[in-house]
Design an enzyme around this catalytic site. Structure first.
Site, PDB file in Angstrom:
ATOM      1  N   ALA A 141     -17.749  94.531  37.166  1.00  0.00           N
ATOM      2  CA  ALA A 141     -16.576  94.379  36.454  1.00  0.00           C
ATOM      3  C   ALA A 141     -15.870  93.035  36.515  1.00  0.00           C
ATOM      4  O   ALA A 141     -14.635  92.585  36.338  1.00  0.00           O
ATOM      5  CB  ALA A 141     -15.355  95.372  36.762  1.00  0.00           C
TER       6      ALA A 141
ATOM      7  N   ARG B  56     -13.919  86.161  25.235  1.00  0.00           N
ATOM      8  CA  ARG B  56     -14.001  86.430  23.615  1.00  0.00           C
ATOM      9  C   ARG B  56     -13.027  87.209  23.209  1.00  0.00           C
ATOM     10  O   ARG B  56     -12.868  87.596  22.079  1.00  0.00           O
ATOM     11  CB  ARG B  56     -15.451  86.522  23.330  1.00  0.00           C
ATOM     12  CG  ARG B  56     -16.616  85.552  23.187  1.00  0.00           C
ATOM     13  CD  ARG B  56     -17.854  85.828  23.205  1.00  0.00           C
ATOM     14  NE  ARG B  56     -18.036  87.010  22.146  1.00  0.00           N
ATOM     15  CZ  ARG B  56     -19.250  87.249  22.009  1.00  0.00           C
ATOM     16  NH1 ARG B  56     -20.267  87.328  23.072  1.00  0.00           N
ATOM     17  NH2 ARG B  56     -19.631  88.261  21.065  1.00  0.00           N
TER      18      ARG B  56
ATOM     19  N   LYS C 293     -10.602  91.955  30.145  1.00  0.00           N
ATOM     20  CA  LYS C 293     -11.705  92.804  29.029  1.00  0.00           C
ATOM     21  C   LYS C 293     -11.505  94.128  29.627  1.00  0.00           C
ATOM     22  O   LYS C 293     -11.479  95.126  28.492  1.00  0.00           O
ATOM     23  CB  LYS C 293     -12.898  91.991  28.918  1.00  0.00           C
ATOM     24  CG  LYS C 293     -13.874  92.740  28.001  1.00  0.00           C
ATOM     25  CD  LYS C 293     -15.134  92.130  27.753  1.00  0.00           C
ATOM     26  CE  LYS C 293     -15.976  92.215  28.680  1.00  0.00           C
ATOM     27  NZ  LYS C 293     -17.285  91.656  28.155  1.00  0.00           N
TER      28      LYS C 293
ATOM     29  N   GLY D 135     -24.565  85.858  38.203  1.00  0.00           N
ATOM     30  CA  GLY D 135     -25.487  86.755  37.539  1.00  0.00           C
ATOM     31  C   GLY D 135     -25.244  88.325  38.007  1.00  0.00           C
ATOM     32  O   GLY D 135     -24.657  88.399  38.955  1.00  0.00           O
TER      33      GLY D 135
ATOM     34  N   ASN E 157     -33.103  95.785  26.852  1.00  0.00           N
ATOM     35  CA  ASN E 157     -32.483  96.560  28.041  1.00  0.00           C
ATOM     36  C   ASN E 157     -30.968  96.921  27.877  1.00  0.00           C
ATOM     37  O   ASN E 157     -30.256  95.833  27.525  1.00  0.00           O
ATOM     38  CB  ASN E 157     -32.749  95.534  29.207  1.00  0.00           C
ATOM     39  CG  ASN E 157     -31.976  95.806  30.496  1.00  0.00           C
ATOM     40  OD1 ASN E 157     -31.899  96.924  30.729  1.00  0.00           O
ATOM     41  ND2 ASN E 157     -31.636  94.927  31.364  1.00  0.00           N
TER      42      ASN E 157
ATOM     43  N   ASN F 266     -17.394  92.745  23.822  1.00  0.00           N
ATOM     44  CA  ASN F 266     -17.203  91.411  24.237  1.00  0.00           C
ATOM     45  C   ASN F 266     -16.093  90.876  23.404  1.00  0.00           C
ATOM     46  O   ASN F 266     -15.515  89.794  23.917  1.00  0.00           O
ATOM     47  CB  ASN F 266     -18.693  90.610  23.789  1.00  0.00           C
ATOM     48  CG  ASN F 266     -19.821  91.060  24.876  1.00  0.00           C
ATOM     49  OD1 ASN F 266     -19.377  91.287  26.100  1.00  0.00           O
ATOM     50  ND2 ASN F 266     -20.536  91.774  24.211  1.00  0.00           N
TER      51      ASN F 266
ATOM     52  N   ARG G  31       6.607 113.473  21.323  1.00  0.00           N
ATOM     53  CA  ARG G  31       6.561 112.447  22.461  1.00  0.00           C
ATOM     54  C   ARG G  31       6.530 113.175  23.733  1.00  0.00           C
ATOM     55  O   ARG G  31       6.372 114.540  23.968  1.00  0.00           O
ATOM     56  CB  ARG G  31       7.853 111.425  22.365  1.00  0.00           C
ATOM     57  CG  ARG G  31       7.876 110.617  21.186  1.00  0.00           C
ATOM     58  CD  ARG G  31       9.103 110.113  21.165  1.00  0.00           C
ATOM     59  NE  ARG G  31       9.452 109.371  22.437  1.00  0.00           N
ATOM     60  CZ  ARG G  31      10.856 109.133  22.583  1.00  0.00           C
ATOM     61  NH1 ARG G  31      11.838 109.507  21.999  1.00  0.00           N
ATOM     62  NH2 ARG G  31      11.104 108.444  23.906  1.00  0.00           N
TER      63      ARG G  31
ATOM     64  N   SER H 128      27.971 124.197  10.965  1.00  0.00           N
ATOM     65  CA  SER H 128      27.322 123.210  10.564  1.00  0.00           C
ATOM     66  C   SER H 128      28.315 121.874  10.677  1.00  0.00           C
ATOM     67  O   SER H 128      29.258 122.099  10.562  1.00  0.00           O
ATOM     68  CB  SER H 128      26.920 123.414   9.128  1.00  0.00           C
ATOM     69  OG  SER H 128      26.186 124.284   8.800  1.00  0.00           O
TER      70      SER H 128
HETATM   71  C1  UD1 Z   1     -27.378  91.820  30.590  1.00  0.00           C
HETATM   72  C2  UD1 Z   1     -28.955  92.017  30.965  1.00  0.00           C
HETATM   73  C3  UD1 Z   1     -29.753  92.114  29.717  1.00  0.00           C
HETATM   74  C4  UD1 Z   1     -29.119  93.266  28.985  1.00  0.00           C
HETATM   75  C5  UD1 Z   1     -27.919  93.133  28.612  1.00  0.00           C
HETATM   76  C6  UD1 Z   1     -27.498  94.335  27.852  1.00  0.00           C
HETATM   77  C7  UD1 Z   1     -29.398  90.874  33.162  1.00  0.00           C
HETATM   78  C8  UD1 Z   1     -29.628  89.877  33.845  1.00  0.00           C
HETATM   79  N1  UD1 Z   1     -29.331  90.849  31.783  1.00  0.00           N
HETATM   80  O1  UD1 Z   1     -27.433  90.839  30.052  1.00  0.00           O
HETATM   81  O2  UD1 Z   1     -31.091  92.250  30.088  1.00  0.00           O
HETATM   82  O3  UD1 Z   1     -30.167  93.282  27.577  1.00  0.00           O
HETATM   83  O4  UD1 Z   1     -27.040  92.955  29.775  1.00  0.00           O
HETATM   84  O5  UD1 Z   1     -26.063  94.041  27.354  1.00  0.00           O
HETATM   85  O6  UD1 Z   1     -28.755  91.647  33.878  1.00  0.00           O
HETATM   86  N2  UD1 Z   1     -21.460  90.560  35.251  1.00  0.00           N
HETATM   87  C9  UD1 Z   1     -20.740  90.098  36.585  1.00  0.00           C
HETATM   88  N3  UD1 Z   1     -21.108  89.002  37.183  1.00  0.00           N
HETATM   89  C10 UD1 Z   1     -22.051  88.061  36.982  1.00  0.00           C
HETATM   90  C11 UD1 Z   1     -22.623  88.328  35.543  1.00  0.00           C
HETATM   91  C12 UD1 Z   1     -22.426  89.738  35.250  1.00  0.00           C
HETATM   92  O7  UD1 Z   1     -19.762  91.013  36.947  1.00  0.00           O
HETATM   93  O8  UD1 Z   1     -21.903  87.238  37.704  1.00  0.00           O
HETATM   94  C13 UD1 Z   1     -21.229  91.709  34.733  1.00  0.00           C
HETATM   95  C14 UD1 Z   1     -20.612  91.558  33.534  1.00  0.00           C
HETATM   96  O9  UD1 Z   1     -19.096  91.640  33.357  1.00  0.00           O
HETATM   97  C15 UD1 Z   1     -21.101  92.481  32.680  1.00  0.00           C
HETATM   98  C16 UD1 Z   1     -22.333  92.750  32.864  1.00  0.00           C
HETATM   99  O10 UD1 Z   1     -22.366  92.390  34.419  1.00  0.00           O
HETATM  100  O11 UD1 Z   1     -20.216  93.624  32.548  1.00  0.00           O
HETATM  101  C17 UD1 Z   1     -23.357  92.293  32.180  1.00  0.00           C
HETATM  102  O12 UD1 Z   1     -23.308  90.872  32.372  1.00  0.00           O
HETATM  103  P1  UD1 Z   1     -23.628  90.051  31.089  1.00  0.00           P
HETATM  104  O13 UD1 Z   1     -23.344  88.460  31.262  1.00  0.00           O
HETATM  105  O14 UD1 Z   1     -22.997  90.503  29.859  1.00  0.00           O
HETATM  106  O15 UD1 Z   1     -25.116  90.118  30.945  1.00  0.00           O
HETATM  107  P2  UD1 Z   1     -26.214  89.817  29.559  1.00  0.00           P
HETATM  108  O16 UD1 Z   1     -26.396  88.306  29.623  1.00  0.00           O
HETATM  109  O17 UD1 Z   1     -25.366  90.560  28.530  1.00  0.00           O
HETATM  110 MG    MG Z   2     -23.476  91.203  27.983  1.00  0.00          MG
END
Ligand code: UD1
Ligand code: MG
Length: 458
Positions: free
Chosen positions: A16, A22, A29, A87, A177, A234, A323, A413
């Site tokens: 997370a 975006r 988010k 990553g 993926n 996103n 409510r 009333s």
């Molecule tokens: C990732 C996958 C990709 C897949 C796609 C699906 C990897 C390398 N790639 O790509 O194969 O098709 O999701 O949507 O895993 N996050 C962190 N810290 C970081 C980077 C990411 O917490 O340093 C979290 C993001 O908040 C998100 C998730 O990991 O919830 C995925 O990250 P994101 O940058 O969206 O990966 P993608 O490039 O979309």
């Molecule tokens: Mg993504």
């Protein structure tokens, strides 16, 4: 739902730490909502239902509120902080301590992908139980641009190649993926630690886990899900798309459970709405969080319910607003332009038109006339109104709380009731009517004569 894999210990790591820029929002988010629950809340609930007995949430250091929210949703969660965004594998390793503990299955989920069903997480775990070291979720993307591609050879998953690193031939692969993954606990840490950042984005890719496992002779498998289940959020348009998919699923489930939705595409549920059998829901009804509707109740068109409990065969609306704390017993009726808050309406009681009942109890069989208002707030504190069984409140009455109307009592009333009314009494709290015989006729004649005299003088 019961735990699906009770024998195997399971850690879920929920990533997370995304930037979420975006969304153009002050709010992180993953705290935006689908069907009244945050994206993070959906994922935490799904992994728990899939049997995760321990959960780590990886947050970004600049977004501590995500950790606070996670703890509110799941007090036993461990919060790990990713200090730099390097990553998905790097993010996963922020939970290194949890990974190092003894788990059979490790699920890695994305907090911005809220619609993955518990059954799907459980199926990934099932693949590990079947001997795979890595289980990934694939989907056929309408537009694969940007996604990692699943590279198979002789029916075996060999690698995941990120779009930016893919060859033109690999970019033609439609099987993508979804991102989330399951790793066998015994191999997870060593596989994750072997991941480097030698790629187009200089990131530590979780997806490299597949090639590393394969190089070690370990098994990697793909399970497939529909694209609708793995859609991520996103931006606000994707948030709305996730909401739409959630609603589609929930409407379908409610109907298969035996409720009639006359125009399902206009009924909006919350994640936790409970609807009984033979309930009928007319068009344009909105359920906020915390509503349950018992068997046989009817919710008429254009009603809005939140935190409300509707008893069997009760009737709500059209145009009712219930409510939090509104509780209708069986056969109670709440009609058009009625607002209820923290109000219990007894069996068979009727509140049919143009009324506000707040902080009140209405006994069985009572009849609340049109335009009745409980005056429950003096600008500082709320006070309670109690209306006994079979009492009759005449139309357009104000009940100034705290006040009790006894069982079987009548309120005339137009009354303003400021003191308690005894059972079976009649209370009148209004000016006494005065009739002046012939007054209107005399008035009209005098006025007409004055007007005629004025005209003649012109
Ligand atoms: C990732 C996958 C990709 C897949 C796609 C699906 C990897 C390398 N790639 O790509 O194969 O098709 O999701 O949507 O895993 N996050 C962190 N810290 C970081 C980077 C990411 O917490 O340093 C979290 C993001 O908040 C998100 C998730 O990991 O919830 C995925 O990250 P994101 O940058 O969206 O990966 P993608 O490039 O979309
Ligand atoms: Mg993504």
């Amino acid at each position: 739902m019961t735990e699906m894999q009770p024998a195997r210990a399971c850690l879920a790591i929920v990533l997370a730490a995304g930037e979420g820029t975006r969304m153009k929002s002050r709010q992180p988010k993953v705290l935006h909502q689908v069907a009244g629950r945050s994206l993070l809340g959906h994922v935490l609930s799904s992994v728990a239902e899939a049997g995760a007995d321990s959960v780590a949430v990886v947050i970004a250091s600049e977004r501590p509120e995500v950790g606070e929210a996670a703890l509110k949703l799941l007090p036993t969660a461990r919060i790990a902080t990713q200090h730099e965004r390097l990553g998905t594998a790097h993010a996963t390793l922020a939970a290194r301590e949890a990974i190092a503990a003894d788990h059979d299955d490790i699920l890695i989920a994305f907090a911005d992908t809220p619609l993955v069903r518990p059954e799907t997480f459980a199926a990934l775990r099932g693949a590990l139980a079947g001997g795979a070291a890595v289980a990934v979720l694939g989907f056929e993307a309408r537009d694969p641009t940007g996604y990692g591609r699943l590279v198979e050879h002789d029916g075996q998953l060999e690698a995941i190649v990120e779009h930016k690193d893919a060859t033109p031939a690999q970019r033609k692969i439609k099987l993508c993926n979804a991102g989330l993954m399951a790793l066998a606990g015994e191999h997870a840490l060593s596989i994750l630690e072997a991941i480097g950042d030698d790629n187009a984005q200089r990131e530590f890719y979780l997806t490299d886990a597949v090639a590393i496992a394969r190089a070690r002779g370990l098994g990697a498998v793909v399970l497939k899900a529909p694209e609708s289940e793995v859609q991520g959020v996103n931006d606000r348009a994707q948030l709305a798309a996730a909401e739409a998919e959630f609603q589609r699923r929930k409407r379908h489930a409610v109907m298969l459970d035996g409720a009639t939705l006359i125009a399902p595409e206009t009924t909006f549920f919350s994640y936790d709405t409970r609807i009984g059998q033979d309930v009928v829901i007319e068009p344009n009804v909105v359920f906020g969080p915390g509503v349950s509707v018992a068997d046989g109740a009817v919710i008429h068109a254009f009603s809005h319910l939140e935190g409300a409990t509707i008893g069997a065969n009760a009737n709500v609306g059209p145009f009712a607003r219930l409510r939090p704390g509104a509780a209708l017993a069986e056969r109670a009726k709440v009609g058009n332009f009625v607002e209820l808050k923290a109000a219990e309406i007894g069996p068979g009681a009727k509140v049919n038109h143009l009324t506000y009942i707040g902080d009140a109890t209405v006994g069985a069989g009572a009849n609340i006339g049109a335009g009745t208002i409980t005056c429950n707030y003096d600008g500082f504190a709320k006070a309670k109104t109690t209306i006994g069984a079979n009492a009759f409140i005449g139309s357009n009455s104000s009940l100034v709380a705290p006040v009790t109307i006894g069982e079987g009592a009548y309120v005339g009333s137009g009354s303003v009731i400021t003191t308690d009314v005894a059972p079976d009494a009649l209370a009148l709290g209004r000016g006494r009517q005065v009739d002046k015989q012939g007054w209107a006729k005399t008035f009209r004649e005098a006025a007409a004569a004055r007007k005629a005299a004025k005209k003649a003088a012109e």
